[in-house]
Motif scaffolding. Structure first.
Motif, PDB file in Angstrom:
ATOM      1  N   PHE A  57      -6.173  -8.024  -0.347  1.00  0.00           N
ATOM      2  CA  PHE A  57      -6.851  -6.849  -0.914  1.00  0.00           C
ATOM      3  C   PHE A  57      -8.253  -7.183  -1.408  1.00  0.00           C
ATOM      4  O   PHE A  57      -8.814  -6.456  -2.223  1.00  0.00           O
ATOM      5  CB  PHE A  57      -6.004  -6.273  -2.060  1.00  0.00           C
ATOM      6  CG  PHE A  57      -4.717  -5.648  -1.588  1.00  0.00           C
ATOM      7  CD1 PHE A  57      -4.679  -4.333  -1.164  1.00  0.00           C
ATOM      8  CD2 PHE A  57      -3.549  -6.397  -1.539  1.00  0.00           C
ATOM      9  CE1 PHE A  57      -3.499  -3.767  -0.715  1.00  0.00           C
ATOM     10  CE2 PHE A  57      -2.364  -5.840  -1.100  1.00  0.00           C
ATOM     11  CZ  PHE A  57      -2.336  -4.521  -0.681  1.00  0.00           C
ATOM     12  N   LEU A  93      -8.003  -1.463  -5.367  1.00  0.00           N
ATOM     13  CA  LEU A  93      -7.929  -0.268  -4.529  1.00  0.00           C
ATOM     14  C   LEU A  93      -8.935   0.788  -4.972  1.00  0.00           C
ATOM     15  O   LEU A  93      -9.489   1.517  -4.145  1.00  0.00           O
ATOM     16  CB  LEU A  93      -6.510   0.287  -4.534  1.00  0.00           C
ATOM     17  CG  LEU A  93      -5.497  -0.586  -3.771  1.00  0.00           C
ATOM     18  CD1 LEU A  93      -4.091  -0.037  -3.907  1.00  0.00           C
ATOM     19  CD2 LEU A  93      -5.873  -0.700  -2.294  1.00  0.00           C
ATOM     20  N   ARG A 148     -12.126  -0.237  -3.460  1.00  0.00           N
ATOM     21  CA  ARG A 148     -12.148   0.110  -2.041  1.00  0.00           C
ATOM     22  C   ARG A 148     -12.442   1.596  -1.836  1.00  0.00           C
ATOM     23  O   ARG A 148     -13.127   1.995  -0.895  1.00  0.00           O
ATOM     24  CB  ARG A 148     -10.808  -0.234  -1.380  1.00  0.00           C
ATOM     25  CG  ARG A 148     -10.832   0.044   0.130  1.00  0.00           C
ATOM     26  CD  ARG A 148      -9.458   0.215   0.706  1.00  0.00           C
ATOM     27  NE  ARG A 148      -8.670  -0.997   0.618  1.00  0.00           N
ATOM     28  CZ  ARG A 148      -7.389  -1.061   1.018  1.00  0.00           C
ATOM     29  NH1 ARG A 148      -6.795   0.021   1.488  1.00  0.00           N
ATOM     30  NH2 ARG A 148      -6.716  -2.186   0.918  1.00  0.00           N
ATOM     31  N   TYR A 149     -11.921   2.458  -2.736  1.00  0.00           N
ATOM     32  CA  TYR A 149     -12.138   3.898  -2.606  1.00  0.00           C
ATOM     33  C   TYR A 149     -13.528   4.325  -3.066  1.00  0.00           C
ATOM     34  O   TYR A 149     -13.873   5.508  -2.976  1.00  0.00           O
ATOM     35  CB  TYR A 149     -11.080   4.659  -3.396  1.00  0.00           C
ATOM     36  CG  TYR A 149      -9.656   4.416  -2.951  1.00  0.00           C
ATOM     37  CD1 TYR A 149      -9.351   4.128  -1.618  1.00  0.00           C
ATOM     38  CD2 TYR A 149      -8.601   4.468  -3.857  1.00  0.00           C
ATOM     39  CE1 TYR A 149      -8.058   3.899  -1.212  1.00  0.00           C
ATOM     40  CE2 TYR A 149      -7.289   4.244  -3.455  1.00  0.00           C
ATOM     41  CZ  TYR A 149      -7.026   3.955  -2.130  1.00  0.00           C
ATOM     42  OH  TYR A 149      -5.730   3.728  -1.737  1.00  0.00           O
ATOM     43  N   GLU A 156       0.828  -1.214   0.000  1.00  0.00           N
ATOM     44  CA  GLU A 156       0.000   0.000   0.000  1.00  0.00           C
ATOM     45  C   GLU A 156       0.862   1.264   0.000  1.00  0.00           C
ATOM     46  O   GLU A 156       0.535   2.246  -0.672  1.00  0.00           O
ATOM     47  CB  GLU A 156      -0.935  -0.001   1.205  1.00  0.00           C
ATOM     48  CG  GLU A 156      -2.110  -0.964   1.059  1.00  0.00           C
ATOM     49  CD  GLU A 156      -3.104  -0.835   2.203  1.00  0.00           C
ATOM     50  OE1 GLU A 156      -2.667  -0.497   3.322  1.00  0.00           O
ATOM     51  OE2 GLU A 156      -4.304  -1.054   1.972  1.00  0.00           O
TER      52      GLU A 156
END
Length: 400
Positions: A399, A360, A363-364, A8
């Protein structure tokens, strides 16, 4: 063990904006700058007057270490950073080591020790640091040339320009620096400068062009991230420093032909017969447009890196390249003095990098259906695929 925290933090360089106190025609991020710097460093090292092939493991390690340092000091403007390094380098480097101690100790205590030793030698004048220093300022100079027309009238712009020229002039022993200064003066210069300019344009090519994501990633930055993964996976698998270095540089250049063809999306590549045609076209265009810009040895290296980028292969000291379908063959040839690149390892790293780009973003909160489907497809296709007999499925799971 490669940790989620480590990945990350590395990935965060896609979000670290550079020159964010200047008007910029495009978004400039740290990952792209580090990729450009790494490519220039390899070019300088492999050209006349650079480094020997035996120095490449140290060069790869230095590029990794300098990236680790920069990614946690990103809030410092370069002039402030260099002044602090002149007056308080031990204190600043101790803080850097504190940030990296846990993830690097989990990965390799020896790597963490070498990182500390490298930072302690900051400011020393060695051929290795001359290469990385020159590459750093050349990459920064390219960015500055891009933004200068917009920023020329701002307070301090002329001073920034003078400081950058002065930093470049400190590396006048590097031929590429001399040629770059000639080009900045609008005088005739080397064609190698054209290559430096050409490869930088990969930062303008966005990946996943049809799908909104956060953060956006470029082909150039992706290449550096795959290089980092190649290095970390090689370290985790216990490969030799020399092999780690060649895997790093092969990852750094693996998508270079896309500067001529653009990033062709996977569904198009999978059209029957098209992938082979694209590879042939890439070889032809590289031969026409890129290799003539480069010294002979660098051109040979780029052929080795790009023509079968995801195939395990080896190159003899005489330049003969052979595939290594069995892992034992690559190990044997390495023992015989051949240069070995683990293409299947880099293939896994390339797909895992794509997975992180998608996962990612999901996730955002930016998660169009195509992106979530891509996450599932990449996890199913590569999560259970071993690398040299070792499973790294835990990285995909970290993840989810």
């Amino acid at each position: 063990m490669i940790s989620r925290d480590l990945l990350e933090t590395l990935f965060s360089a896609f979000s670290i904006e550079r020159w964010n106190d200047h008007p910029r025609p495009v978004r400039l991020v740290e990952m792209d700058k580090q990729a450009h710097k790494g490519i220039i460093a390899f070019l300088v090292a492999r050209s006349d007057g650079g480094l020997s092939e035996e120095d490449l493991p140290e060069l790869a390690e230095a590029l990794v270490f300098e990236f680790l340092q920069r990614v946690v000091l990103t809030d410092l403007k370069p002039p402030v950073f260099y002044r602090l390094m002149e007056s308080a380098a031990p204190e600043l480097n101790r803080w850097v080591l504190d940030q990296w101690e846990r993830p690097l100790e989990e990965l390799s205590p020896e790597l963490f020790r070498r990182f500390g030793a490298y930072l302690e030698g900051w400011g020393s004048r060695t051929p290795l640091r001359a290469v990385t220093g020159a590459a750093n300022y050349l990459a920064t100079s390219w960015e500055h040339q891009l933004i200068h027309p917009l920023a020329a009238g701002l307070f301090g712009a002329a001073e920034t320009r003078r400081e950058l020229r002065a930093r470049l002039e400190e590396h006048m022993t590097v031929p590429l620096v001399r040629h770059t200064l000639l080009r900045l003066a609008e005088a005739p210069s080397s064609r190698t400068c054209d290559f430096v300019d050409l490869v930088a344009q990969l930062r303008f090519q966005k990946r996943w062009t049809r799908i909104p994501r956060i953060p956006e990633t470029s082909v150039l930055g992706h290449m550096f991230f795959v290089a980092l993964l190649g290095y970390l996976l090689s370290l985790e698998l216990g490969l030799s420093p020399r092999r780690r270095a060649w895997n790093f540089f092969a990852g750094l250049f693996h998508d270079l032909p896309e500067v001529l063809t653009r990033d062709v999306i996977s569904p198009v590549k999978k059209v029957a017969g098209l992938e082979g045609l694209l590879k042939g076209l890439e070889r032809d265009l590289m031969g026409e447009k890129v290799y003539p810009l480069l010294p002979h040895q660098v051109a040979a290296d780029l052929r080795f890196f790009t023509e079968e980028e995801f195939v395990d292969r080896a190159r003899s000291p005489q330049g003969e390249v052979r595939p290594c379908p069995e892992e034992e063959e690559g190990d044997r040839r390495e023992g015989e003095g051949w240069t070995v690149v683990d293409g299947r390892l880099l293939d896994w790293g390339d797909k895992f990098a794509a997975y992180l780009e998608a996962a990612l973003s999901v996730r955002y909160g930016v998660k169009p259906e195509l992106l979530t489907e891509a996450c599932e497809s990449l996890r199913e296709g590569y999560g259970g695929r071993p690398v040299r007999g070792r499973s790294f499925a835990y990285l995909f799971d970290a993840f989810r």
